[in-house]
Design a protein around this motif. Structure first.
Motif, PDB file in Angstrom:
ATOM      1  N   CYS A 140      -9.040   1.107  10.858  1.00 39.82           N
ATOM      2  CA  CYS A 140      -9.978   0.301  10.066  1.00 39.82           C
ATOM      3  C   CYS A 140     -10.559   1.104   8.917  1.00 39.82           C
ATOM      4  O   CYS A 140     -10.668   2.325   8.979  1.00 39.82           O
ATOM      5  CB  CYS A 140     -11.135  -0.169  10.948  1.00 39.82           C
ATOM      6  SG  CYS A 140     -10.629  -1.329  12.219  1.00 39.82           S
ATOM      7  N   ASP A 141     -10.973   0.380   7.892  1.00 41.74           N
ATOM      8  CA  ASP A 141     -11.803   0.963   6.841  1.00 41.74           C
ATOM      9  C   ASP A 141     -13.248   0.666   7.221  1.00 41.74           C
ATOM     10  O   ASP A 141     -13.627  -0.498   7.360  1.00 41.74           O
ATOM     11  CB  ASP A 141     -11.488   0.318   5.487  1.00 41.74           C
ATOM     12  CG  ASP A 141     -10.140   0.781   4.954  1.00 41.74           C
ATOM     13  OD1 ASP A 141      -9.766   1.941   5.228  1.00 41.74           O
ATOM     14  OD2 ASP A 141      -9.463  -0.011   4.275  1.00 41.74           O
ATOM     15  N   ALA A 195      -7.280  -2.098   7.546  1.00 41.61           N
ATOM     16  CA  ALA A 195      -6.935  -1.234   6.411  1.00 41.61           C
ATOM     17  C   ALA A 195      -5.802  -1.798   5.559  1.00 41.61           C
ATOM     18  O   ALA A 195      -5.773  -1.600   4.346  1.00 41.61           O
ATOM     19  CB  ALA A 195      -6.550   0.148   6.939  1.00 41.61           C
ATOM     20  N   LYS A 217     -17.019   0.259   6.521  1.00 42.10           N
ATOM     21  CA  LYS A 217     -17.797  -0.085   5.316  1.00 42.10           C
ATOM     22  C   LYS A 217     -19.227  -0.384   5.719  1.00 42.10           C
ATOM     23  O   LYS A 217     -19.478  -1.037   6.735  1.00 42.10           O
ATOM     24  CB  LYS A 217     -17.171  -1.317   4.659  1.00 42.10           C
ATOM     25  CG  LYS A 217     -17.876  -1.753   3.386  1.00 42.10           C
ATOM     26  CD  LYS A 217     -17.048  -2.752   2.604  1.00 42.10           C
ATOM     27  CE  LYS A 217     -16.997  -4.083   3.314  1.00 42.10           C
ATOM     28  NZ  LYS A 217     -16.037  -5.016   2.714  1.00 42.10           N
ATOM     29  N   ARG A 269      -1.895   3.060   6.393  1.00 39.02           N
ATOM     30  CA  ARG A 269      -2.003   3.994   7.522  1.00 39.02           C
ATOM     31  C   ARG A 269      -0.613   4.372   8.008  1.00 39.02           C
ATOM     32  O   ARG A 269       0.323   3.553   7.948  1.00 39.02           O
ATOM     33  CB  ARG A 269      -2.746   3.351   8.722  1.00 39.02           C
ATOM     34  CG  ARG A 269      -4.201   3.035   8.511  1.00 39.02           C
ATOM     35  CD  ARG A 269      -5.059   4.290   8.401  1.00 39.02           C
ATOM     36  NE  ARG A 269      -6.473   3.953   8.363  1.00 39.02           N
ATOM     37  CZ  ARG A 269      -7.140   3.658   7.236  1.00 39.02           C
ATOM     38  NH1 ARG A 269      -6.533   3.647   6.066  1.00 39.02           N
ATOM     39  NH2 ARG A 269      -8.443   3.392   7.300  1.00 39.02           N
TER      40      ARG A 269
END
Ligand code: NAD
Length: 490
Positions: A471-472, A147, A474, A228
């Motif tokens: 985490c992002d 992130a 995707k 974050r």
């Protein structure tokens, strides 16, 4: 560079660690040991410029660290874990001295776990990008991309365990970190910086700032560059952080306090239940997940209390560095006063101490293991987290009543239920909480979810839950047949 703090011959830097180097402040705050109130040294106070520099360094280090890939990051992180191991004695003595954690627990529990917190998540990160979803139309590559810069804020009661529990997944996933140490117990956070440095972690990947929550911590969580915020601590601080995070819509993970039930059914193995209940005084009750509200079936109440008394009478209160000690000091005089206030008000409103109820002669920062009976469900001693060696006990007459009492606070972190396994499991399922142990206590695994509901927090840590947070996620969509653009397609 400031004068190092000497803990049993180990020299610990009191300075920040920013962009791969130590940074001193013009001002510092005093650090005292809860064991005997002795002065340990001066610790650098984090000013806005230190916080800003740490976030800048983390932001600059992010692209290279994220792009390094999990295998290379794993090599660095395994070295980091090894460097923690090489400093095991210093970590143990430091946290025993500034936080009052039992030295034996540091040696056999906390330090090995801290190493595992780093190496286990490094290993897990190798499989982070494995997830795909197959449909007739497409293959979905579900990516877990780092992130960005993560702020990590920890409390004083378990600084090493909690810092590494967050650093492991954050760093393994490819984030860079700014850690804000707890001001009453910053020493093991500083040793972590030494370990990261010795492990040749690239500059800026891990940064540390010391300082007070309301200044240094508040400045950190207000930084719009954060991706974050991972926080463990109290409910009021969590509210302040959540408000600040809302300003920039930064996702935050909040692990907060507890007031967990310890339920003893009338078919429980009372001897085991009583021995386990005495463990609730571990770390002088300064444990978020302790079962601090004993709920005991009326039929076995007297027998259970008598058995538990036998265990509690044998508890040795004193210096946490001595091998025989089982209950150490209270972190700060402010906390001692808070505990005294809770007990005095409870007794004034009719509670009866079955044991304890006063300071312990071991020193000004020691309190006797205490059990209060005759408490009302809506009293503050039952509803509020004391965070000291103070338990309450209430009787119930059926399982439904036990569940109702267990669920009757704003908290929902942990819990314990002793009884015949099938019945105890049924009761455990009905208690509204983040986790609950049946006929046991304290069994934890890095792969299992950890966290609370209601006022005990938002989010889960552990295993995949930690990665989901840091985490992002995707979805990269690869069509299986050639795609033709059309207004009717979607
Ligand atoms: P606290 O909330 O006072 O402080 C925690 C951290 O937050 C410290 O580093 C502090 O400096 C920082 N802080 C304070 N104000 C801040 C602000 N405005 N902005 C940013 N940071 C700020 O908590 P504490 O007294 O250090 O710790 C005890 C609490 O932690 C208890 O409630 C306990 O139950 C909880 N706890 C929870 C867990 C869990 O996993 N659920 C584990 C351990 C402790």
């Amino acid at each position: 560079m400031s004068t190092c703090i000497d803990i049993g011959g180990f020299k610990i830097s009191p300075d920040h660690y920013i962009d791969g180097g130590r940074v001193a402040s013009a001002a510092s705050f005093e650090l005292h040991s809860p064991i005997d109130q002795s002065f340990l040294g001066q610790v650098s106070e984090g000013f806005p410029e230190h916080v800003d520099a740490a976030v800048t360094a983390a932001g600059e280090a992010f692209p290279a660290w994220a792009g390094m890939g999990p295998v290379q990051r794993g090599i660095v992180l395994n070295r980091f874990a090894e460097e923690i191991g090489k400093r095991a004695e210093a970590f143990c003595l430091a946290e025993s001295t500034d936080a009052g954690v039992l030295l034996s627990r540091m040696k056999h529990g906390v330090v090995p776990r801290a190493m595992l917190n780093i190496s286990w998540f490094a290993e897990q990160a190798l499989r982070l990008q494995d997830h795909t979803i197959e449909t007739d139309q497409a293959t979905h590559l579900v990516r877990h991309d780092p992130a960005g810069v993560a702020a990590v804020i920890t409390p004083w009661n378990a600084p090493l365990m909690l810092a590494t529990w967050k650093l492991g997944p954050a760093l393994a996933a490819g984030n860079t970190v700014v850690l804000k140490s707890p001001e009453w117990a910053p020493l093991t956070s500083s040793l972590l910086a030494d370990a990261a440095h010795a492990a040749q972690m690239p500059a800026g990947v891990f940064n540390l700032v010391h300082g007070a929550g309301i200044t240094t911590g508040a400045r950190l969580v207000a930084d719009p560059r954060l991706a974050r915020i991972s926080f463990t601590g109290s409910v009021p601080t969590a509210r302040a952080i959540a408000k600040q995070a809302a300003e920039h819509l930064v996702p935050c993970s909040l692990e907060l306090g507890g007031k967990s039930a310890f339920i003893v059914l009338d078919d429980a193995d009372l001897e085991h239940a009583a021995a386990t209940a005495a463990l609730m005084y571990r770390n002088a009750g300064q444990v978020c997940l302790a079962g601090t509200r004993l709920l005991v079936h009326a039929r076995v109440y007297d027998r259970f209390v008598a058995l538990m008394r036998g265990y509690v009478e044998k508890l040795v209160v004193g210096d946490p560095r001595l091998s025989q000690t089982e209950v150490g000091p209270i972190i700060h005089m402010r906390q001692v006063d808070r505990i005294c206030g809770y007990v005095e008000r409870a007794v004034a409103s009719g509670a009866e101490p079955l044991w304890g109820g006063r300071r312990h002669p071991a020193g000004p920062q020691y309190y006797e293991p205490t059990l209060l009976a005759g408490v009302a469900q809506d009293s503050e001693i039952v509803q509020n987290e004391v965070f000291g060696p103070v338990l309450t006990v209430q009787a119930f007459s059926n399982d439904g009543e036990a569940v109702e009492l267990a669920n009757g606070t704003d908290y929902g972190l942990g819990g314990v239920c002793y009884g015949e396994t099938g019945r105890a499991t049924g009761v455990a399922k009905a208690v509204r909480t983040g986790f609950i142990w049946v006929n046991s206590f304290g069994i934890r695994d890095l792969a299992a979810p950890f966290g609370g509901i209601k006022r005990s927090g938002i989010g889960r840590e552990g295993g995949s839950w930690s990665f989901e947070f840091f985490c992002d996620v995707k979805d990269v969509v690869l069509p299986k047949t050639p795609f033709r653009a059309s207004f009717s397609s979607r």
